[in-house]
Design a protein around this motif. Structure first.
Motif, short mmCIF file in Angstrom:
data_model
loop_
_atom_site.label_atom_id
_atom_site.label_comp_id
_atom_site.label_asym_id
_atom_site.label_seq_id
_atom_site.Cartn_x
_atom_site.Cartn_y
_atom_site.Cartn_z
N ARG A 20 34.38 32.07 26.87
CA ARG A 20 33.48 32.42 25.75
C ARG A 20 34.12 33.37 24.75
N ARG A 21 35.32 33.90 25.07
CA ARG A 21 35.93 34.98 24.28
C ARG A 21 34.95 36.15 24.18
N ASP A 22 34.37 36.51 25.32
CA ASP A 22 33.32 37.52 25.38
C ASP A 22 33.93 38.87 25.77
N LYS A 23 34.23 39.70 24.77
CA LYS A 23 34.88 40.98 25.04
C LYS A 23 33.99 41.91 25.84
N ALA A 24 32.68 41.90 25.57
CA ALA A 24 31.78 42.79 26.30
C ALA A 24 31.77 42.45 27.78
N LEU A 25 31.73 41.17 28.11
CA LEU A 25 31.77 40.74 29.51
C LEU A 25 33.11 41.10 30.13
N ALA A 26 34.19 40.93 29.37
CA ALA A 26 35.51 41.28 29.87
C ALA A 26 35.59 42.77 30.19
N ASP A 27 35.04 43.59 29.30
CA ASP A 27 35.06 45.05 29.52
C ASP A 27 34.27 45.43 30.76
N ARG A 28 33.13 44.79 30.97
CA ARG A 28 32.32 45.09 32.17
C ARG A 28 33.07 44.67 33.44
N THR A 29 33.78 43.56 33.36
CA THR A 29 34.55 43.08 34.50
C THR A 29 35.68 44.05 34.83
N ILE A 30 36.35 44.53 33.81
CA ILE A 30 37.44 45.49 34.01
C ILE A 30 36.91 46.78 34.65
N SER A 31 35.77 47.26 34.14
CA SER A 31 35.18 48.49 34.69
C SER A 31 34.72 48.29 36.13
N SER A 32 34.23 47.09 36.44
CA SER A 32 33.70 46.82 37.77
C SER A 32 34.78 46.87 38.85
N ASP A 33 36.04 46.73 38.45
CA ASP A 33 37.12 46.78 39.43
C ASP A 33 37.16 48.11 40.16
N GLN A 34 36.66 49.17 39.52
CA GLN A 34 36.62 50.48 40.17
C GLN A 34 35.75 50.45 41.43
N ARG A 35 34.69 49.66 41.39
CA ARG A 35 33.82 49.55 42.57
C ARG A 35 34.57 48.94 43.75
N ILE A 36 35.42 47.98 43.45
CA ILE A 36 36.22 47.36 44.51
C ILE A 36 37.18 48.39 45.10
N ASP A 37 37.80 49.19 44.24
CA ASP A 37 38.73 50.21 44.72
C ASP A 37 38.02 51.25 45.60
N VAL A 38 36.78 51.59 45.24
CA VAL A 38 36.01 52.54 46.05
C VAL A 38 35.76 51.96 47.44
N PHE A 39 35.34 50.69 47.49
CA PHE A 39 35.11 50.05 48.79
C PHE A 39 36.40 50.00 49.60
N ASP A 40 37.51 49.70 48.93
CA ASP A 40 38.80 49.63 49.62
C ASP A 40 39.13 50.96 50.29
N GLY A 41 38.90 52.05 49.57
CA GLY A 41 39.15 53.38 50.15
C GLY A 41 38.22 53.69 51.31
N GLU A 42 36.94 53.34 51.17
CA GLU A 42 35.98 53.61 52.23
C GLU A 42 36.31 52.80 53.49
N ILE A 43 36.73 51.55 53.29
CA ILE A 43 37.08 50.70 54.43
C ILE A 43 38.32 51.24 55.14
N SER A 44 39.30 51.69 54.38
CA SER A 44 40.50 52.26 54.99
C SER A 44 40.17 53.49 55.82
N GLU A 45 39.30 54.34 55.29
CA GLU A 45 38.90 55.54 56.03
C GLU A 45 38.14 55.18 57.30
N LEU A 46 37.24 54.21 57.21
CA LEU A 46 36.45 53.81 58.38
C LEU A 46 37.34 53.19 59.45
N VAL A 47 38.28 52.36 59.03
CA VAL A 47 39.21 51.73 59.98
C VAL A 47 40.05 52.80 60.67
N THR A 48 40.55 53.75 59.91
CA THR A 48 41.36 54.83 60.50
C THR A 48 40.55 55.60 61.54
N ARG A 49 39.30 55.89 61.21
CA ARG A 49 38.45 56.64 62.14
C ARG A 49 38.16 55.83 63.40
#
Length: 238
Positions: free
Chosen positions: A41-70
């Motif tokens: 769609r050449r939808d910049k607003a949607l692209a920006d939201r997608t880029i920002s949403s990647d932070q949520r994935i990184d947060v989960f990745d950190g939480e999972i690593s900590e839980l696995v270590t524990r």
């Protein structure tokens, strides 16, 4: 009673780990879908939201690593529990990479321009649909511990590679025939490669699910059909 309580608490922690991985997977899947739509769609607003949403994935990745270590440090798991904990950590790593590829695709929304041939542009949603199906099915296979679905995901990777090869050759042909399309087609090449790599990570996840459930590696070598790295001469695209 103490032993029963300990076992129950451990089961709850394992379920929490599985839930986190599946939630992380849901976000990664949604980001891939959104990135593809943003490109189409050449939808910049949607692209920006997608880029920002990647932070949520990184947060989960950190939480999972900590839980696995524990869990590894405090529970000293064995057999299937150990396979599950280590396997989910590997799956989380693949999901984090899938999120990165979705972000990379979204970033090309404004850069892709308008000088893009219609036909190869249509191939991107086709690849995206196949990739999304693989990601969804491998997450379902983890949720249900479905070995057959995991094997089916892994076997579809070769089909995705064939589609990528076709798109690769088609885009090179367009660029040779009309230099005005080079910029747009180059971006499409990177997008197609990102989608192909997402398929590879979905396949990694399928192999991890298989190992978690069976304790064995998947049979034979992974079927791969990506031959683009072997093309050194543009005349080979014909």
């Amino acid at each position: 009673m103490a032993d029963n309580h300990t076992v129950s608490a451990f089961d709850q922690e394992l379920n929490a780990l599985k839930t986190k991985v599946l939630r992380m997977g849901g976000i990664a899947e949604a980001n891939v879908a959104a990135a593809i739509q943003a490109i189409v769609r050449r939808d910049k607003a949607l692209a920006d939201r997608t880029i920002s949403s990647d932070q949520r994935i990184d947060v989960f990745d950190g939480e999972i690593s900590e839980l696995v270590t524990r869990l590894l440090a405090l529970r000293q798991p064995m057999a299937v529990d150990l396979r599950f904990i280590v396997g989910t950590l590997k799956i989380a790593t693949d999901l984090e990479r899938i999120g990165d590829y979705a972000k990379n695709i979204a970033k090309r929304t404004t850069a892709i321009g308008t000088a893009v041939p219609t036909q190869p542009m249509h191939a991107i949603p086709r690849m995206g649909e196949m990739v999304l199906g693989m990601v969804k099915d491998v997450l379902d296979s983890l949720s249900a511990e479905d070995v057959e679905k995991a094997v089916a995901v892994r076997d579809r990777d070769a089909i995705l590679d064939e589609l990528y090869n076709s798109v690769f050759r088609e885009l090179l042909t367009y660029m040779m025939e009309d230099p005005r399309t080079i910029t747009g087609c180059t971006h499409l090449l990177f997008i197609a490669k990102n989608l192909e790599r997402i398929g590879d990570h979905a396949t990694n996840m399928a192999e991890a699910v298989y190992y978690i459930v069976t304790g064995k590696r998947m049979h034979a070598d992974r079927p791969k059909a990506d031959v683009t790295a072997e093309i050194s001469d543009p005349s080979q695209v014909a």
